[in-house]
Write a protein that holds these residues in place. Structure first.
Motif, PDB file in Angstrom:
ATOM      1  N   LYS A 768       0.780  -0.979   0.127  1.00 63.56           N
ATOM      2  CA  LYS A 768      -0.019   0.116   0.083  1.00 63.56           C
ATOM      3  C   LYS A 768       0.964   1.136   0.006  1.00 63.56           C
ATOM      4  O   LYS A 768       0.489   2.268  -0.621  1.00 63.56           O
ATOM      5  CB  LYS A 768      -1.073  -0.079   1.073  1.00 63.56           C
ATOM      6  CG  LYS A 768      -1.787  -0.945   1.038  1.00 63.56           C
ATOM      7  CD  LYS A 768      -2.795  -0.954  -0.252  1.00 63.56           C
ATOM      8  CE  LYS A 768      -3.703   0.322  -0.046  1.00 63.56           C
ATOM      9  NZ  LYS A 768      -4.586   0.430  -1.525  1.00 63.56           N
ATOM     10  N   ARG A 769       1.958   1.203   0.702  1.00 59.44           N
ATOM     11  CA  ARG A 769       2.958   2.296   0.715  1.00 59.44           C
ATOM     12  C   ARG A 769       3.511   2.674  -0.628  1.00 59.44           C
ATOM     13  O   ARG A 769       3.386   4.047  -1.082  1.00 59.44           O
ATOM     14  CB  ARG A 769       3.986   2.168   1.654  1.00 59.44           C
ATOM     15  CG  ARG A 769       5.112   3.358   1.974  1.00 59.44           C
ATOM     16  CD  ARG A 769       6.102   2.986   2.849  1.00 59.44           C
ATOM     17  NE  ARG A 769       6.872   4.095   3.351  1.00 59.44           N
ATOM     18  CZ  ARG A 769       8.354   4.260   2.623  1.00 59.44           C
ATOM     19  NH1 ARG A 769       8.406   3.014   1.881  1.00 59.44           N
ATOM     20  NH2 ARG A 769       9.114   5.119   2.994  1.00 59.44           N
ATOM     21  N   ASP A 770       3.845   1.651  -1.367  1.00 62.82           N
ATOM     22  CA  ASP A 770       4.246   1.674  -2.663  1.00 62.82           C
ATOM     23  C   ASP A 770       3.469   2.381  -3.926  1.00 62.82           C
ATOM     24  O   ASP A 770       3.802   3.148  -4.478  1.00 62.82           O
ATOM     25  CB  ASP A 770       5.070   0.513  -3.157  1.00 62.82           C
ATOM     26  CG  ASP A 770       6.104  -0.071  -2.238  1.00 62.82           C
ATOM     27  OD1 ASP A 770       6.763   0.833  -1.714  1.00 62.82           O
ATOM     28  OD2 ASP A 770       6.713  -1.459  -2.543  1.00 62.82           O
ATOM     29  N   GLU A 771       2.054   1.760  -3.383  1.00 64.14           N
ATOM     30  CA  GLU A 771       1.096   2.261  -4.284  1.00 64.14           C
ATOM     31  C   GLU A 771       0.858   3.729  -4.072  1.00 64.14           C
ATOM     32  O   GLU A 771       0.649   4.435  -5.223  1.00 64.14           O
ATOM     33  CB  GLU A 771      -0.234   1.289  -4.040  1.00 64.14           C
ATOM     34  CG  GLU A 771      -1.526   1.836  -4.888  1.00 64.14           C
ATOM     35  CD  GLU A 771      -2.644   1.143  -4.512  1.00 64.14           C
ATOM     36  OE1 GLU A 771      -3.638   1.013  -5.212  1.00 64.14           O
ATOM     37  OE2 GLU A 771      -2.462   0.422  -3.292  1.00 64.14           O
ATOM     38  N   LEU A 772       0.893   4.192  -2.917  1.00 63.36           N
ATOM     39  CA  LEU A 772       0.630   5.506  -2.809  1.00 63.36           C
ATOM     40  C   LEU A 772       1.809   6.449  -3.053  1.00 63.36           C
ATOM     41  O   LEU A 772       1.306   7.378  -3.613  1.00 63.36           O
ATOM     42  CB  LEU A 772       0.295   5.695  -1.065  1.00 63.36           C
ATOM     43  CG  LEU A 772       0.321   6.965  -0.545  1.00 63.36           C
ATOM     44  CD1 LEU A 772      -1.067   7.803  -1.609  1.00 63.36           C
ATOM     45  CD2 LEU A 772       0.017   7.089   1.077  1.00 63.36           C
ATOM     46  N   LEU A 773       3.146   6.067  -2.918  1.00 65.48           N
ATOM     47  CA  LEU A 773       4.052   6.813  -3.387  1.00 65.48           C
ATOM     48  C   LEU A 773       3.885   6.984  -4.964  1.00 65.48           C
ATOM     49  O   LEU A 773       4.247   8.383  -5.219  1.00 65.48           O
ATOM     50  CB  LEU A 773       5.283   6.242  -2.798  1.00 65.48           C
ATOM     51  CG  LEU A 773       5.828   6.339  -1.405  1.00 65.48           C
ATOM     52  CD1 LEU A 773       6.916   5.422  -0.864  1.00 65.48           C
ATOM     53  CD2 LEU A 773       5.796   7.766  -0.938  1.00 65.48           C
ATOM     54  N   ALA A 774       3.696   5.956  -5.506  1.00 64.18           N
ATOM     55  CA  ALA A 774       3.481   6.227  -7.054  1.00 64.18           C
ATOM     56  C   ALA A 774       2.259   7.263  -7.488  1.00 64.18           C
ATOM     57  O   ALA A 774       2.644   7.865  -8.231  1.00 64.18           O
ATOM     58  CB  ALA A 774       3.393   4.889  -7.669  1.00 64.18           C
ATOM     59  N   ALA A 775       1.336   7.109  -6.839  1.00 62.70           N
ATOM     60  CA  ALA A 775       0.117   8.068  -6.907  1.00 62.70           C
ATOM     61  C   ALA A 775       0.563   9.259  -6.479  1.00 62.70           C
ATOM     62  O   ALA A 775       0.058  10.350  -7.250  1.00 62.70           O
ATOM     63  CB  ALA A 775      -0.989   7.660  -6.152  1.00 62.70           C
ATOM     64  N   LEU A 776       1.149   9.641  -5.586  1.00 66.78           N
ATOM     65  CA  LEU A 776       1.799  10.775  -5.154  1.00 66.78           C
ATOM     66  C   LEU A 776       2.746  11.565  -6.216  1.00 66.78           C
ATOM     67  O   LEU A 776       2.762  12.650  -6.582  1.00 66.78           O
ATOM     68  CB  LEU A 776       2.519  10.925  -3.956  1.00 66.78           C
ATOM     69  CG  LEU A 776       1.410  10.697  -2.560  1.00 66.78           C
ATOM     70  CD1 LEU A 776       2.191  10.518  -1.491  1.00 66.78           C
ATOM     71  CD2 LEU A 776       0.335  11.675  -2.633  1.00 66.78           C
ATOM     72  N   LEU A 777       3.662  10.531  -6.774  1.00 68.52           N
ATOM     73  CA  LEU A 777       4.688  11.094  -7.769  1.00 68.52           C
ATOM     74  C   LEU A 777       3.997  11.513  -9.136  1.00 68.52           C
ATOM     75  O   LEU A 777       4.241  12.504  -9.545  1.00 68.52           O
ATOM     76  CB  LEU A 777       5.618   9.823  -8.166  1.00 68.52           C
ATOM     77  CG  LEU A 777       6.904  10.150  -8.824  1.00 68.52           C
ATOM     78  CD1 LEU A 777       7.675  11.220  -8.371  1.00 68.52           C
ATOM     79  CD2 LEU A 777       7.565   8.975  -9.442  1.00 68.52           C
ATOM     80  N   GLN A 778       2.828  10.657  -9.415  1.00 67.20           N
ATOM     81  CA  GLN A 778       1.994  11.140 -10.510  1.00 67.20           C
ATOM     82  C   GLN A 778       1.274  12.534 -10.216  1.00 67.20           C
ATOM     83  O   GLN A 778       1.504  13.530 -11.182  1.00 67.20           O
ATOM     84  CB  GLN A 778       1.076  10.086 -10.839  1.00 67.20           C
ATOM     85  CG  GLN A 778       0.280  10.412 -12.200  1.00 67.20           C
ATOM     86  CD  GLN A 778      -0.941   9.370 -12.635  1.00 67.20           C
ATOM     87  OE1 GLN A 778      -0.917   8.440 -11.955  1.00 67.20           O
ATOM     88  NE2 GLN A 778      -1.261   9.554 -13.602  1.00 67.20           N
ATOM     89  N   ALA A 779       0.739  12.800  -9.176  1.00 65.80           N
ATOM     90  CA  ALA A 779      -0.073  13.690  -8.839  1.00 65.80           C
ATOM     91  C   ALA A 779       0.873  15.006  -8.764  1.00 65.80           C
ATOM     92  O   ALA A 779       0.342  16.014  -9.094  1.00 65.80           O
ATOM     93  CB  ALA A 779      -0.868  13.548  -7.609  1.00 65.80           C
TER      94      ALA A 779
END
Length: 937
Positions: A768-779
């Motif tokens: 979940k942490r990795d998924e969130l970090l990827a979303a934050l990088l995109q946003a």
């Protein structure tokens, strides 16, 4: 041998069951202090009042039951362990009375030393003693051990700054030296005892040889034996008695309050590190510096410097020092900066003729002098961190006459080499000739015990006989040096100590074996094992520095006690002993009630996070990995379920009413063993998620707003005057400051992984942490925009070990102070606001920043004493509510004059509101209310 039935009967009628401990887990957990001895008490009693202690002492005196007192248990020489009855101070020993603008302070024995200084700080004063353990040790232990420290010397220790004392003798008799009625009553009941003390004083002063020896011994820093200087310094028997109690280590009576004459705490200070080419040159500089306006001079030999040279932040030049180098860390303090500069010039001029290998000039910069003091303070932990598993760290402290300091250092180094203690280091308080030496020692074979015995015999002969020094400078005699007291003092003084002991404790019930003993081998008995348990905690030295910040201490186990018990369980398993019952007890005491916030690591000298062990153990017993994986992959659905359950609970409140629902919920939660959360009036209402705004291309700076899952689910409580959800309030504040707010895609499915990590599901948490970090990088457009996370625990989870340097993730405090303060005009209110600094905020290094931010918003900032962690710990406030209640048991009294409280974690705020009696909200609510956009921007 069991305790007498009559004594047990007294205890059972006097002390509630929840404050009596005789089970194997509790007695072993309490059978540990910071020393390398272990005795298992038959009974542990948490005492909460002077009347309880008095009654227990009377019963113990009548039944000849041995009693030992325990404050914080940071004693290093075995003073706070017992195989009989251990009386442990409870919560209600924290009273203080500040007198005459801080010139005096009366303290009860449960006050932590650093807390006393915090109370005195506004007056520019402090207590004299400054032991290294001052953040953990308590006044009872400070006085009973006559602890000193780096700046204290001998002039400012408890003995010399004592203004009054309230005490209980072994027979339960009370004396308050500051209360005329108490003194009169004591004189009437114990007149013969007072006359005998006066006569012993007259005899001692008349014995010119003995009196001279006593004065010589206390010219040095000395805590070996009883405080015989009381007999030559005073002639009034009350003064003799109260000063005998100082340094008596619980062998003469119980100290229930002490009044100190305080000392100035000068605001201006500077430190320097001077490295000399050899020990002789270094030590010759010490008598010169003793005549200068210095507050501390700490000696570090080359071994101690080598032990820290590879630590992060250490100056690179430390590695290149010569083999015989020896350093002095010098500090000077003054009331004004002008005076300080005059003192520094005088100090440097006094040692200008000495050859120097390396020098860091005096600096007033906190960054520089804190780094210099870190070199000194990290030496002891450095040895502990590299020791072989199963061995213990031993720290001894001796005093040589200052004029013999160089010889003493070299002779001690020779003894290290002779007995094979290659890792041993030397450092100490040079002005007093006081040296600490640290080495590692195993006790699991006769050969190792014999090596230690031979070494201690040589040390005792060297220090006490050859140089006339003291074997215990400031750590107290304890069990470790009790067999050597006569060697150091001689027969006359030793017999005088026994006379005093028999006079004040005729039954010999108070802490037997400590200070005075008939057993020459006592220091080699009851040696504490430190078996391997888990690499996370194997470096623990059981010092107890972690305990003041642990939310479960006093409810179940502290971090130190969790480690003690896990070590014991592992050792028993290896020995083939059945540990079923012990592990069953440990499940609740050690695992279920641990908040696992990691505050213990901040206080630990070797940086052990006991919470990591607990999370690992939780991971080993996880039974539903499939369910955890499903929840991780369908997080948005789980969030909907959470909001639905909150909706149901809110509906039940409206139908049943808050009091009936709270009662019913508590019963159901208890019956389900915490599986059904307990409802309280602070329970949040469900959040109705707002539609995220569409990104607009305009000139405003962008910020990516990461809404934590708790913020997306949990709104304000029904009774809170503020009904705007955190999401809306945060967006309102950000936009007020001129920011364009952007949300990550699929936000309701995102999570930092903390809920999974706390339950032991590491893989799901990391996913979940990795998924969130990827979303934050995109946003954030590849890290172009800052990321605002509205909850500090989630921020901490994301920034720990963050490999992607493109992402700038901020908690509310850091974002507001970094970006918003300059864009907003503050109009502070004149109402008191309570501040709770969450564990995660402390780990993020934003504690003072949060306090300062609230200080911009109000003229009255209230920080409740002694609350380091709220104990809500994610969801434990729902499932294990007693942990939250215990952590916050003093909150309501502390914040009763406040109208609101602020924090940075929604779940913490639930527990704080429930137990504080006021509404706690995110700090953004306060900031938004007192600010407006800057007109000049």
């Amino acid at each position: 041998m069991s305790l007498p039935a009559a004594f047990i009967d007294t205890v059972e009628h006097l002390i509630p069951r929840e404050r009596r401990f005789d089970d194997p887990l509790s007695t072993l957990a309490f059978g540990t202090d910071a020393s390398f001895y272990r005795l298992i008490p038959k009974l542990v009693i948490r005492v909460e009042s002077e009347d309880e202690v008095r009654t227990l002492l009377r019963a113990a005196h009548a039944q000849q039951v041995a009693v030992t007192f325990r404050a914080a248990g940071t004693s290093l020489s075995g003073q706070a362990v017992s195989d009989s009855v251990l009386l442990v101070l409870g919560d209600n020993w924290n009273g203080r009375d500040i007198r005459g603008q801080g010139e005096q302070i009366r303290l009860q024995p449960g006050v932590i030393g650093a807390q006393a200084n915090a109370w005195l700080a506004p007056f520019g004063r402090k207590i004299g003693p400054d032991p290294a353990s001052i953040n953990a040790c308590k006044i009872g232990g400070i006085v009973a051990n006559n602890a000193s420290g780096m700046c204290c010397g001998t002039a400012q220790n408890s003995y010399h700054t004592l203004a009054g004392m309230r005490l209980l003798l072994a027979d339960g008799t009370l004396l308050d030296s500051e209360d005329a009625e108490s003194v009169e009553a004591f004189s009437a009941s114990h007149g013969e005892l007072l006359e005998q003390l006066a006569e012993l004083g007259r005899q001692t002063r008349a014995n010119t040889e003995l009196a001279a020896k006593i004065r010589h011994k206390y010219r040095l820093k000395n805590t070996t034996g009883l405080s015989l200087n009381a007999l030559v310094d005073y002639d009034a028997p009350l003064d003799i008695l109260t000063h005998l109690m100082v340094g008596s280590e619980g062998t003469l009576g119980f100290i229930s309050a002490v009044t100190y004459d305080t000392v100035p705490d000068h605001p201006h200070k500077a430190s320097a590190l001077i490295v000399f080419p050899d020990v002789e040159t270094c030590c010759k500089a010490v008598p010169v510096l003793k005549l200068q306006p210095v507050s501390a001079v700490e000696l570090l030999d080359r071994r101690s410097l080598r032990s820290v040279e590879n630590m992060q932040g250490m100056p690179e030049w430390v590695k290149s020092l010569s083999a015989n180098a020896c350093a002095l860390l010098i500090e000077s303090r003054a009331a004004t900066q002008t005076l300080l500069h005059e003192q520094l010039a005088q100090i440097m001029a006094s040692i200008a003729e000495f050859p120097v290998e390396k020098q860091v000039d005096f600096s007033e910069d906190p960054v520089v002098y804190n780094q210099l003091w870190r070199i000194r303070k990290d030496t002891f932990p450095a040895v502990g961190a590299v020791r072989e598993t199963g061995t213990t760290v031993i720290i001894e402290d001796v005093t040589f006459p200052v004029e013999k300091l160089a010889e003493g250092v070299n002779r001690l180094i020779e003894l290290f080499d002779k007995h094979g203690y290659d890792e041993a280091i030397l450092f100490g308080h040079a002005l007093e000739g006081n040296l600490h030496f640290v080495f590692t020692q195993g006790f699991d074979s006769p050969e190792q015990v014999a090596r230690y015995s031979a070494f201690m015999d040589d040390v005792a002969h060297l220090v006490a006989v050859e140089y006339g020094g003291s074997l215990k400078a400031e750590h107290g005699t304890g069990r470790n040096m009790a067999p050597f007291v006569e060697l150091e003092w001689g027969n006359d003084a030793y017999q005088l100590m026994w006379q005093l002991k028999r006079l004040l404790d005729p039954q010999g019930i108070l802490n037997p074996g400590v200070i005075l003993t008939d057993d020459p081998q006592l220091h080699l008995k009851n040696l504490k094992p430190l078996p391997a348990a888990d690499e996370i905690v194997d470096k623990c030295i059981e010092c107890g520095f972690c305990e003041p910040v642990c939310p479960s201490k006093g409810l179940t186990l502290s971090p130190r006690q969790r480690i003690v018990m896990w070590r014991d369980i592992q050792a028993k398993r290896r020995a083939g002993i059945d540990t079923t019952q012990l592990e069953r007890d440990y499940q609740y005491q050690g695992i279920d009630t641990c908040a696992a916030t990691g505050l213990c690591a901040q206080r630990c000298p070797v940086n052990i996070n006991t919470g990591e062990l607990v999370k690992k153990l939780r991971g080993e017993e996880t039974r539903h990995p499939g369910t955890a994986t499903w929840l991780a992959r369908n997080f948005a659905t789980a969030m909907q379920g959470t909001r639905f359950m909150l909706h149901v609970a809110n509906g039940a409140r409206m139908v049943l009413g808050a009091p009936r629902l709270a009662s019913l919920s508590a019963s159901i939660s208890h019956a389900s063993k915490g599986r059904v959360p307990q409802w309280t009036p602070a329970m949040p209402q469900p959040v109705r998620l707002p539609q995220p705004p569409r990104a607009i291309d305009d000139s405003r700076p962008r910020v990516v707003y990461l809404t934590a899952c708790v913020s997306r689910a949990m709104g304000p409580a029904a009774g809170d005057e503020e009904q705007v959800p955190l999401i809306d309030k945060t967006r309102q504040l950000l936009e007020k400051a001129g920011y364009q707010v952007v949300f990550p895609d699929n936000a309701d499915n995102l999570c930092c992984g903390q809920p999974f990590a706390s339950k032991g599901y590491k893989q799901q948490a990391d996913d979940k942490r990795d998924e969130l970090l990827a979303a934050l990088l995109q946003a954030s457009r590849g890290g172009l925009d800052p990321i605002y996370c509205d909850t500090s625990p989630c921020t901490l989870r994301l920034v720990q070990d963050l490999a992607d340097t493109r992402l700038d993730i901020y908690d509310p405090v850091k974002f507001i102070r970094t970006f918003l303060v300059e864009r907003l005009a503050f109009e502070p209110q004149d109402k008191p606001v309570a501040v709770h600094v969450t564990c995660s905020t402390q780990h993020l290094g934003e504690s003072q920043a949060l306090i300062d931010l609230v200080g911009r918003c109000t003229s009255q900032v209230v920080i409740p004493e002694g609350i380091h962690c709220c104990g809500f710990a994610g969801d434990k406030g729902f499932t294990t509510p007693e942990l939250n209640a215990h952590s916050l048991r003093s909150l309501k009294d502390a914040v009763q004059y406040c109208e609101e409280g602020v924090s940075t974690s929604r779940t913490c705020e639930i527990g704080l509101s429930a137990h504080g009696g006021i509404d706690y909200r995110g700090v953004v609510y306060l900031v938004d209310r007192v600010t407006r956009p800057r007109a000049d921007l």
